[in-house]
Design a protein around this motif. Structure first.
Motif, mmCIF file in Angstrom:
data_model
loop_
_atom_site.group_PDB
_atom_site.id
_atom_site.type_symbol
_atom_site.label_atom_id
_atom_site.label_comp_id
_atom_site.label_asym_id
_atom_site.label_seq_id
_atom_site.Cartn_x
_atom_site.Cartn_y
_atom_site.Cartn_z
ATOM 1 N N GLY A 221 103.966 -15.157 15.308
ATOM 2 C CA GLY A 221 102.842 -15.847 15.583
ATOM 3 C C GLY A 221 102.427 -14.803 15.674
ATOM 4 N N GLY A 222 102.146 -13.150 14.982
ATOM 5 C CA GLY A 222 101.283 -11.838 15.090
ATOM 6 C C GLY A 222 101.980 -11.149 14.487
ATOM 7 N N PHE A 223 101.562 -9.670 14.215
ATOM 8 C CA PHE A 223 102.013 -8.672 13.673
ATOM 9 C C PHE A 223 102.423 -7.195 14.987
ATOM 10 N N GLN A 224 102.527 -6.774 14.433
ATOM 11 C CA GLN A 224 102.291 -5.444 14.784
ATOM 12 C C GLN A 224 101.701 -4.067 13.635
ATOM 13 N N CYS A 225 100.942 -2.806 14.846
ATOM 14 C CA CYS A 225 100.165 -1.445 13.141
ATOM 15 C C CYS A 225 101.557 -0.766 13.430
ATOM 16 N N VAL A 226 102.093 0.359 13.467
ATOM 17 C CA VAL A 226 103.153 0.862 13.610
ATOM 18 C C VAL A 226 103.256 2.309 12.972
ATOM 19 N N SER A 227 103.016 3.445 13.386
ATOM 20 C CA SER A 227 103.668 4.982 12.232
ATOM 21 C C SER A 227 104.833 5.142 12.903
ATOM 22 N N PRO A 228 105.512 5.488 12.241
ATOM 23 C CA PRO A 228 106.504 5.830 13.062
ATOM 24 C C PRO A 228 106.831 7.245 12.521
ATOM 25 N N GLU A 229 107.340 8.638 13.534
ATOM 26 C CA GLU A 229 106.936 10.059 13.180
ATOM 27 C C GLU A 229 108.026 10.319 13.925
ATOM 28 N N CYS A 230 108.239 11.630 12.770
ATOM 29 C CA CYS A 230 109.561 12.380 13.235
ATOM 30 C C CYS A 230 109.706 13.378 14.692
ATOM 31 N N PRO A 231 110.210 13.850 15.009
ATOM 32 C CA PRO A 231 110.623 14.516 16.417
ATOM 33 C C PRO A 231 110.284 15.702 16.191
ATOM 34 N N GLU A 232 110.221 16.485 17.648
ATOM 35 C CA GLU A 232 109.049 17.895 16.694
ATOM 36 C C GLU A 232 110.187 18.597 16.896
ATOM 37 N N GLY A 233 109.950 19.824 16.101
ATOM 38 C CA GLY A 233 111.051 21.184 16.101
ATOM 39 C C GLY A 233 111.109 21.884 16.741
ATOM 40 N N SER A 234 112.250 22.500 17.216
ATOM 41 C CA SER A 234 112.374 23.244 18.485
ATOM 42 C C SER A 234 113.620 23.905 17.774
ATOM 43 N N GLY A 235 113.196 25.329 18.158
ATOM 44 C CA GLY A 235 114.099 26.387 17.738
ATOM 45 C C GLY A 235 113.972 26.116 16.196
ATOM 46 N N ASN A 236 115.678 26.384 15.337
ATOM 47 C CA ASN A 236 115.748 26.361 14.115
ATOM 48 C C ASN A 236 116.559 25.298 13.330
ATOM 49 N N VAL A 237 115.354 23.544 14.629
ATOM 50 C CA VAL A 237 116.163 22.586 14.489
ATOM 51 C C VAL A 237 114.391 22.063 13.885
ATOM 52 N N SER A 238 114.480 21.613 12.757
ATOM 53 C CA SER A 238 112.921 20.404 12.239
ATOM 54 C C SER A 238 113.727 19.545 11.518
ATOM 55 N N TYR A 239 112.269 18.452 11.169
ATOM 56 C CA TYR A 239 112.158 17.492 10.590
ATOM 57 C C TYR A 239 111.036 16.736 9.394
ATOM 58 N N VAL A 240 111.635 16.812 8.173
ATOM 59 C CA VAL A 240 110.811 15.888 7.601
ATOM 60 C C VAL A 240 110.855 14.475 7.153
ATOM 61 N N LYS A 241 109.905 14.557 6.731
ATOM 62 C CA LYS A 241 109.979 13.144 6.356
ATOM 63 C C LYS A 241 109.572 12.210 4.962
#
Length: 362
Positions: A221-241
């Motif tokens: 009955g509808g739709f959703q607009c999404v924009s998944p984001e990677c978690p923010e890095g901290s210390g020596n840990v980071s993510y890439v899309k």
């Protein structure tokens, strides 16, 4: 001081000249006046016969009433009244217009108690109104005098809405004179059978329904607009899309054990609500030994006990719905899959599952 003879004669001749000039001008004025009178007479003679004055048609006193005024020329008025027991229907006064018509129709007098003649048929009740009466008809009768048989409509929606009867429509039944029609909620279209409802996929529309930088997810009955984001890095840990719906952890330093225990991949999934919502599995890369043990679990979200994670085979886990969901609502479940090789932890993967629950059961 007296004039001599010569002076007196000269004065007389001057007066005679003045009188002669005055006589000439007077004669000329008389001639002009005569010419103007002759022209006026000719004009009057050329005019046709006298036009009779404009009048309006004669009016009669209304039956059971009286009329006041007997002149029907322009701007004259005629007035009307009714005898006791009668009321005037129409104007009480009319005026004759220059075009020979009255300012209104001739009125008439009506009996003040029209219901006394019992105009309503088939047991109808007569009610007096302003300049008219109204018949209140009994059930099954219709018309201005209750003279017609009323058509009785069968409400199929109400009849088939009773318990134990088959449903006429998937969503809403609308009764119409002699029939019915089915209606679907917003975001759905009626199918060819005229009864079923089909979801409209707004995301395939040529128009852009979502802002730039977001993705459209079709829902019931509808739709959703999404924009998944990677978690923010901290210390020596980071993510890439690495794709629109997946993030990967950057390589961890050799000595950083906490980094290796954080999710190696985080994926995003947007679903509706079948019983088996989501399957999670692993596969080994060519030339590398795969894990010989997997553990599945729910590690976050707002599901409040609506789901469980169970293993369907050695390499696959399934997210199962165990409680009925009432829509509309949006639920989030974080599912974890941990890999072990000879009982030694290797890596874990998190799938963030978002479930859009429709307000309808179709």
């Amino acid at each position: 001081n007296c004039l001599n003879k010569q002076q007196l004669l000269t004065a007389i001749r001057q007066l005679q000249q003045v009188l002669k000039g005055q006589e000439t001008r007077f004669a000329e004025g008389i001639r002009n006046m005569k010419n103007r009178l002759a022209a006026l007479q000719n004009s009057v003679n050329r005019v046709g016969p006298d036009t009779p004055p404009v009048s309006c048609p004669a009016l009669n006193a209304p039956l059971d009433g009286r009329k006041f005024g007997s002149k029907y020329l322009v701007d004259h008025e005629v007035h009307f009244t009714c005898n006791p027991g009668f009321r005037l229907v129409g104007p009480s006064s009319v005026v004759c217009l220059p075009n020979g018509t009255w300012t209104g129709e001739q009125p008439h007098c009506r009996d003040m108690s029209e219901c006394s003649s019992q105009p309503c048929q088939n047991g109808g009740t007569c009610v007096e109104g302003v300049n008219q009466y109204k018949c209140i008809c009994p059930p099954g009768k219709t018309g201005s005098h209750c003279q017609h048989q009323a058509q009785t409509d069968v409400n199929e929606c109400e009849l088939y809405g009773q318990e134990g009867r088959p449903r006429l429509c998937m969503h809403t039944c609308v009764n119409t004179p002699g029939s019915y029609r089915c209606a679907c909620p917003s975001g759905y279209r009626t199918m060819a059978d005229g009864k079923s409802c089909e979801d409209v996929d707004e995301c395939v529309s040529p128009q852009h329904v979502c802002p730039r930088g977001t993705m459209c997810i079709n829902t019931g009955g509808g739709f959703q607009c999404v924009s998944p984001e990677c978690p923010e890095g901290s210390g020596n840990v980071s993510y890439v899309k690495t794709s629109p719906f997946q993030c990967e952890r950057n390589p961890c330093p050799m000595e950083s054990r906490p980094c290796r225990h954080l999710p190696k991949t985080i994926s995003f999934h947007y679903l509706t609500t079948p019983i088996t919502l989501y399957r999670m599995a692993t596969a080994s890369a060519p030339g590398r030994p795969g894990p010989n043990s997997l553990r599945f679990g729910i590690v976050g979200g707002n599901s409040r006990g609506h789901f469980v994670m169970q293993r369907s085979d050695r390499q696959t886990g399934e997210l199962i719905l165990v409680q009925t969901l009432e829509g509309p609502q949006t639920l989030e479940v974080d599912v974890d899959m941990s890999e072990y090789l000879d009982r030694s932890f290797q890596a874990n993967h998190v799938s963030k599952v978002t479930i859009f629950v429709s307000p309808y059961d179709f």
